[in-house]
Design a protein around this motif. Structure first.
Motif, mmCIF file in Angstrom:
data_model
loop_
_atom_site.group_PDB
_atom_site.id
_atom_site.type_symbol
_atom_site.label_atom_id
_atom_site.label_comp_id
_atom_site.label_asym_id
_atom_site.label_seq_id
_atom_site.Cartn_x
_atom_site.Cartn_y
_atom_site.Cartn_z
ATOM 1 N N HIS A 131 8.573 7.019 2.666
ATOM 2 C CA HIS A 131 6.955 6.247 2.723
ATOM 3 C C HIS A 131 6.879 5.279 3.396
ATOM 4 C CE1 HIS A 131 5.841 8.160 -1.268
ATOM 5 N NE2 HIS A 131 7.364 8.099 -1.511
ATOM 6 N N TYR A 135 0.720 11.431 -10.360
ATOM 7 C CA TYR A 135 -0.153 12.699 -10.377
ATOM 8 C C TYR A 135 0.392 13.989 -10.336
ATOM 9 C CZ TYR A 135 -3.883 15.704 -8.382
ATOM 10 O OH TYR A 135 -4.931 16.792 -8.359
ATOM 11 N N LYS A 138 0.873 4.062 -3.151
ATOM 12 C CA LYS A 138 0.667 5.359 -2.549
ATOM 13 C C LYS A 138 1.812 6.363 -3.325
ATOM 14 C CE LYS A 138 0.012 8.626 1.078
ATOM 15 N NZ LYS A 138 0.150 8.840 2.564
ATOM 16 N N HIS A 139 2.812 5.654 -3.244
ATOM 17 C CA HIS A 139 4.123 6.416 -3.867
ATOM 18 C C HIS A 139 3.830 6.425 -5.464
ATOM 19 C CE1 HIS A 139 8.013 7.230 -5.628
ATOM 20 N NE2 HIS A 139 7.881 5.911 -6.152
ATOM 21 N N GLY A 195 0.840 -1.233 0.043
ATOM 22 C CA GLY A 195 -0.066 -0.133 0.071
ATOM 23 C C GLY A 195 0.772 1.262 -0.018
ATOM 24 N N ASP A 196 1.916 1.204 0.833
ATOM 25 C CA ASP A 196 2.812 2.397 0.552
ATOM 26 C C ASP A 196 3.338 2.587 -0.696
ATOM 27 O OD1 ASP A 196 2.565 2.878 3.546
ATOM 28 O OD2 ASP A 196 4.059 1.295 3.923
ATOM 29 N N CYS A 197 3.891 1.559 -1.266
ATOM 30 C CA CYS A 197 4.209 1.586 -2.576
ATOM 31 C C CYS A 197 3.438 2.125 -3.907
ATOM 32 C CB CYS A 197 4.887 0.218 -3.079
ATOM 33 S SG CYS A 197 6.294 -0.300 -1.972
ATOM 34 N N SER A 236 1.379 6.469 -7.098
ATOM 35 C CA SER A 236 -0.041 7.399 -7.360
ATOM 36 C C SER A 236 0.250 8.842 -7.236
ATOM 37 C CB SER A 236 -1.138 7.070 -6.356
ATOM 38 O OG SER A 236 -2.294 7.868 -6.598
ATOM 39 N N GLU A 237 0.984 9.075 -6.082
ATOM 40 C CA GLU A 237 1.625 10.493 -6.013
ATOM 41 C C GLU A 237 2.562 11.045 -7.015
ATOM 42 O OE1 GLU A 237 2.886 10.492 -2.016
ATOM 43 O OE2 GLU A 237 1.067 10.464 -1.123
#
Length: 153
Positions: A95, A82, A75-76, A71-73, A78-79
């Protein structure tokens, strides 16, 4: 006439027959660990290679400093996409989750199972004298229950 079922007198278990399973009996000791300065991309490659969903982050003294997960990866990724940022510049230390809950290796396996339910975690690291010595996962708990069943509940 009713049916009667008689199984005979129940055998009392002696206390020495009762097996107390500790977390340390089932924890994984050979861990895939990560360093805070590693890139998130390196972590993603290792998560896929070893088919794990996350792992502990340690410093050079093998002291636990955090945990990183799929999940942390994600999120990375995605950010960075984006915000149109290069992904290679982000590190595990940026992260990871640094406030990590640990459990005692001497904890009973059933208490650990309850802790998994309460905390909604997939893994807990085990630390002794400040050093990471292992990790217990939900799968390890399941393996322990299979062994217990073979010894009779």
């Amino acid at each position: 006439m009713g049916i009667k079922s008689f199984q005979g007198p129940m055998k009392q278990r002696e206390s020495k027959d009762m097996v107390s399973l500790k977390v340390s009996d089932y924890m994984t000791k050979k861990l895939i660990t990560f360093k805070p300065e590693q890139s998130v991309e390196e972590v993603i490659v290792q998560l896929i290679k070893y088919r794990i969903s996350g792992g502990p982050v340690v410093n050079d003294n093998y002291e636990l400093v955090g945990m990183i997960s799929e999940g942390d990866c994600i999120k990375h990724i995605s950010e960075s996409k984006y915000h149109n940022l290069p992904g290679e510049t982000r590190t595990v230390g940026q992260h990871m989750i640094s406030n990590v809950e640990t459990i005692d290796g001497n904890m009973d396996i059933f208490d650990a199972a309850n802790k998994f339910l309460q905390a909604k975690r997939r893994r807990f690291p085990i630390v002794e004298n400040g050093v990471l010595v292992g990790q217990i996962s939900q799968m390890d708990i399941l393996k322990a229950t299979i062994e217990l069943k073979s010894q009779s509940w």
